[in-house]
Design an enzyme around this catalytic site. Sequence first.
Site, PDB file in Angstrom:
ATOM      1  N   LYS A  87      11.384   8.235   1.710  1.00  0.00           N
ATOM      2  CA  LYS A  87      11.859   7.115   2.543  1.00  0.00           C
ATOM      3  C   LYS A  87      13.271   6.642   2.191  1.00  0.00           C
ATOM      4  CE  LYS A  87       8.114   4.914   1.305  1.00  0.00           C
ATOM      5  NZ  LYS A  87       6.935   4.044   1.159  1.00  0.00           N
ATOM      6  N   ASP A 141       0.517   1.600  -1.529  1.00  0.00           N
ATOM      7  CA  ASP A 141       0.249   0.631  -0.454  1.00  0.00           C
ATOM      8  C   ASP A 141      -1.022   0.979   0.341  1.00  0.00           C
ATOM      9  OD1 ASP A 141       1.548   2.862   0.595  1.00  0.00           O
ATOM     10  OD2 ASP A 141       2.997   1.739   1.788  1.00  0.00           O
TER      11      ASP A 141
HETATM   12  C1  BGC Z   1       4.997   7.606   0.310  1.00  0.00           C
HETATM   13  C2  BGC Z   1       3.591   7.078   0.149  1.00  0.00           C
HETATM   14  C3  BGC Z   1       3.419   5.778   0.919  1.00  0.00           C
HETATM   15  C4  BGC Z   1       3.879   5.951   2.353  1.00  0.00           C
HETATM   16  C5  BGC Z   1       3.755   4.655   3.148  1.00  0.00           C
HETATM   17  C6  BGC Z   1       5.385   7.673   1.774  1.00  0.00           C
HETATM   18  O1  BGC Z   1       6.721   8.037   1.908  1.00  0.00           O
HETATM   19  O2  BGC Z   1       5.124   8.887  -0.257  1.00  0.00           O
HETATM   20  O3  BGC Z   1       3.302   6.885  -1.210  1.00  0.00           O
HETATM   21  O4  BGC Z   1       2.085   5.400   0.873  1.00  0.00           O
HETATM   22  O5  BGC Z   1       5.210   6.396   2.382  1.00  0.00           O
HETATM   23  O6  BGC Z   1       4.511   3.637   2.601  1.00  0.00           O
END
Ligand code: BGC
Length: 449
Positions: free
Chosen positions: A159, A195
């Site tokens: 992200k 989360d």
């Molecule tokens: C992460 C996860 C997370 C999800 C939603 C992903 O990019 O790897 O750990 O739960 O985003 O936030």
Amino acid sequence: MAQQAQYPEAVEILQHFSLSEEKMHEIIHRLTKEMNMGLKKETHPRATVKCFVTYVQDLPTGKERGKCLALDLGGTNFRVLLVTLKSETDVDTESKSYVISKALQEGPGKQLFDFIAECLSDFCKEHKIEKDNIPLGFTFSFPCKQNGIDNGTLVAWTKGFQADGVVGKNVVELLREAINRRGDLKVKVVAILNDTTGTLMSCAFRERNCRIGMIVGTGSNACYVENTSNCETFEGYQTSSKPNMIINCEWGAFGDNGVLDFVRTSYDKTIDLESVNPKKQIFEKSISGMYMGEAVRLIVVELMEKGVLFKGRTSQTLQQKWIFNTRYITEIESDSPGHHRNAAMVLDQLGIRTTNERDLACLRFICEAVSVRSAKLAACGLVALINKMNAKDLVVGIDGSVYRYHPHYHALLMENMNLLLKGSVKFQLMLSEDGSGRGAALIAAVSNK
Ligand code: BGC
């Protein structure tokens, strides 16, 4: 349909985004296979869908009480929360959001954790609890290999985060060190969680039948309740007295080994190359809010350059990568049918003044195709988990900006899950009430016992 005939060029492009029922079943089949590889000790190291054990083995009973701090890092904002579980229906939450600048996301990890500790200190002082040694749950929403409830090693950033010196480290330790460097705070970091886990826990506090937690926000992922005896990467999987274990699937990485290439479009490939983590998080990049807007933008730009959209006009602004925020999709699809007020406003913000009904309708048509595909993929993921658990009646807890704010996402998920499950399972999709905060507090409350 009649309307679509007005933009054959768009129809041509968007057909690549459509997913037949047959393809959806194939996706479910492949995801299940990848998940099984993640769960098995022998295949775990090379698995793409890691299915990490979370060390959360108890679902809430509804009797959890007390005051806990929570940190929530991984979405759009960083938040500090003080959660007081008063009763099953009375949970008091005070929170404050802080912006994690691009520089912090991409700079040295030490600076990022110092900032987190600074925000925590600021919040605790405001509430005069800085010396109270309150238990704290750290919702850290990135793929972590856990070695205990308060131990999680970051496997990779996702992200858009890229901070140096964090991958491969136990982030709980980094947090404790940053708190200690300040020396002005007494808190007890008792748990780290994803989360999705927080979402499942907070929904299960209200709905004891909740078995899945899903996020469709900036990123996408899900967790579910597995039999401990299937969790081979957990030391005590054969001897544990507890029958259940929450598994953090990290389904965002599904497809990183090419198994989703049969449904990927050229736009997905461009988005992947433009991203800070190429070849990673392939499933996530077709589902989540960080990327949906960019898919719309790429299609719009192509149609604009072909002279199909906004005849004779171009927009410099629209040429900028990532400029088309997924929030715009939500706004455009919130226009009532046949009206394009929001669509016109969005285009105006992007430097295109048009009242051409055909252009505006076409823009909406593109947004819908991207949203529908996202919801179909998320539905495939949920059905894979439901089948895996062999659940016949369950609640799915969901959070994330796309699910929360998109006007049709819930309905699209329902429609596609019904299509795939054909009435064989009773299920309910429930919006989580602040899973990252409440879930962290619930786990902290249980872990601190
Ligand atoms: C992460 C996860 C997370 C999800 C939603 C992903 O990019 O790897 O750990 O739960 O985003 O936030």
